[in-house]
Scaffold this motif. Structure first.
Motif, PDB file in Angstrom:
ATOM      1  N   THR A 170      -8.056  11.823 -17.007  1.00 36.06           N
ATOM      2  CA  THR A 170      -6.826  12.352 -17.591  1.00 36.06           C
ATOM      3  C   THR A 170      -5.677  11.475 -17.103  1.00 36.06           C
ATOM      4  O   THR A 170      -5.677  11.026 -15.953  1.00 36.06           O
ATOM      5  CB  THR A 170      -6.552  13.817 -17.195  1.00 36.06           C
ATOM      6  N   ASP A 172      -1.484  11.487 -16.951  1.00 41.41           N
ATOM      7  CA  ASP A 172      -0.297  12.327 -17.107  1.00 41.41           C
ATOM      8  C   ASP A 172      -0.643  13.654 -17.767  1.00 41.41           C
ATOM      9  O   ASP A 172       0.085  14.163 -18.632  1.00 41.41           O
ATOM     10  CB  ASP A 172       0.796  11.591 -17.900  1.00 41.41           C
ATOM     11  N   GLU A 174      -3.171  14.408 -19.792  1.00 43.86           N
ATOM     12  CA  GLU A 174      -3.861  14.385 -21.076  1.00 43.86           C
ATOM     13  C   GLU A 174      -5.254  13.785 -20.922  1.00 43.86           C
ATOM     14  O   GLU A 174      -5.394  12.658 -20.441  1.00 43.86           O
ATOM     15  CB  GLU A 174      -3.062  13.565 -22.096  1.00 43.86           C
ATOM     16  N   CYS A 176      -8.411  11.655 -21.737  1.00 41.37           N
ATOM     17  CA  CYS A 176      -8.470  10.449 -22.550  1.00 41.37           C
ATOM     18  C   CYS A 176      -9.586   9.553 -22.058  1.00 41.37           C
ATOM     19  O   CYS A 176     -10.168   9.772 -20.983  1.00 41.37           O
ATOM     20  CB  CYS A 176      -7.130   9.704 -22.521  1.00 41.37           C
TER      21      CYS A 176
END
Length: 372
Positions: A170, A172, A174, A176
């Motif tokens: 992740t 920040d 989010e 990914c």
């Protein structure tokens, strides 16, 4: 783009932009529609960054000089194509560029959770590194059955991270597979949190004029620093800027407070820093903090963790007439100055057991507490 970027600051952006505009004019945009589009975009960049402006987020997505330059000039004029690509890339990230002249800063990936908190991976521009629990350049929470979790590369503006199968990350907050980290960005891999910082990213809040006493102290401290034996205990309670400086440095450091309860006091904790000779942290701490009691300097040949264990013994001490142990701010030069004349031989020996010397500011001089 080339591996090492020229544009690492707003001044550098303006310089490369001016060169690209001049080169475009010399190629005569009137003869080629592609050059007309390039000239228009370069003029748009110049207008939206003029007089210290930071382009609006929507404006930063309106250019395509990178793919345009690569397609049309990648073989014909590769230096021009590289400049267009770098301008396009940094225009989209213009808000991340520090003011002032170009400086090739290093990136810093810092472990932020668990028992290995504060450990740092120093990132040289353009050099990819792997991070994981085994078989990685930077092993965190080593596990014989582990593997690399992600790769990170710092380009001078952003750090680019990519998860390595079968792992995910992740960035920040989010989830990914790939992402970017700017100064003070966060990421997680597995159960470990990391923070990303940029060396010397934040300028001082105002002009810094070194004092004669500070310059003399710096010259004296430079000797053990170059020898690799200089430490500092920096008091975050004295200044937010002091903590900011050690965070945005390549120098290893750790709080003298321990455990999760200690982490609650991160903003006001005393930090032990091992000062590196290839860092500007010593200079910045002396020039910006002299006279404000930011902390003390120590000389020791022992590793950071050994010095930290030794110093933690003195955070709480017994005082005659007090029922409970009291907090001892031995890292405050004002406290040390008042107590040094009355230290017993045993007290002095106990403090210096793992140290060769303690340096602290006293009026306009750098005083020293040493054995003997």
């Amino acid at each position: 783009m080339s591996d090492l970027m020229r544009i690492t600051s707003r001044d550098a952006f303006a310089e490369v932009l001016a060169e690209a505009r001049a080169h475009t004019r010399a190629l005569d945009p009137s003869r080629w529609p592609v050059l007309q589009s390039i000239a228009t975009q370069l003029e748009f960049m110049a207008r939206t960054t003029a007089r210290g402006r930071i382009p609006h987020p929507d404006d930063r997505t309106r250019t395509n000089l990178g793919p345009l330059g690569l397609r049309e000039f990648g073989e014909l004029d590769p230096e021009y194509a590289d400049a267009l690509g770098e301008l396009d890339y940094t225009f989209a990230r213009y808000h991340l560029l520090p003011p002032g002249p170009a400086v090739m800063r290093r990136g810093i990936l810092q472990v932020w959770s668990g028992r290995e908190s504060y450990h740092k991976l120093i990132l040289e521009p353009g050099v990819p590194r792997t991070v994981g629990t085994a078989r990685a350049d930077f092993v965190v929470y080593a596990d014989a059955g582990g593997s690399p979790h992600f790769q990170i590369v710092w380009d001078g503006v952003c750090a680019h991270v990519q998860a390595l199968d079968p792992h995910r990350i992740t960035v920040d907050g989010e989830p990914c597979f790939v992402g970017e980290l700017a100064n003070r960005g966060w990421m997680t891999a597995g159960r470990t949190s990391f923070r990303f910082l940029v060396e010397d990213y934040t300028p001082p809040p105002g002009p810094v004029t070194p004092s004669e006493a500070g310059l003399a102290a710096l010259a004296q401290l430079r000797v053990p620093c170059d020898a690799g034996t200089l430490y500092a205990v920096v008091d975050a309670a004295r200044s937010e800027r002091a903590l900011q400086l050690i965070e945005e440095s390549v120098d290893p450091y750790a709080s003298l407070f321990d455990g999760e309860r200690g982490r609650a006091f991160d903003d006001v904790a005393p930090y032990l820093v091992h000062l590196r000779s290839d860092s500007r942290l010593l200079e910045r701490v002396v020039h910006e903090g002299w006279g404000d009691a930011w902390g003390v300097f120590l000389v020791s040949k022992k590793p950071l963790e050994a010095v930290r264990r030794h110093l933690r013994q003195f955070l709480m001490v017994e005082v005659e007439g007090e029922a409970d142990r009291v907090f001892f701010r031995f890292y405050d030069p004002r406290v040390l100055k008042s107590l040094e004349p009355v230290f017993s031989r045993e007290q002095r020996a106990a403090l210096l057991r793992a140290l060769d010397a303690v340096y602290y500011e006293s009026s306009d001089t750098l005083a020293v507490l040493a054995a003997g």
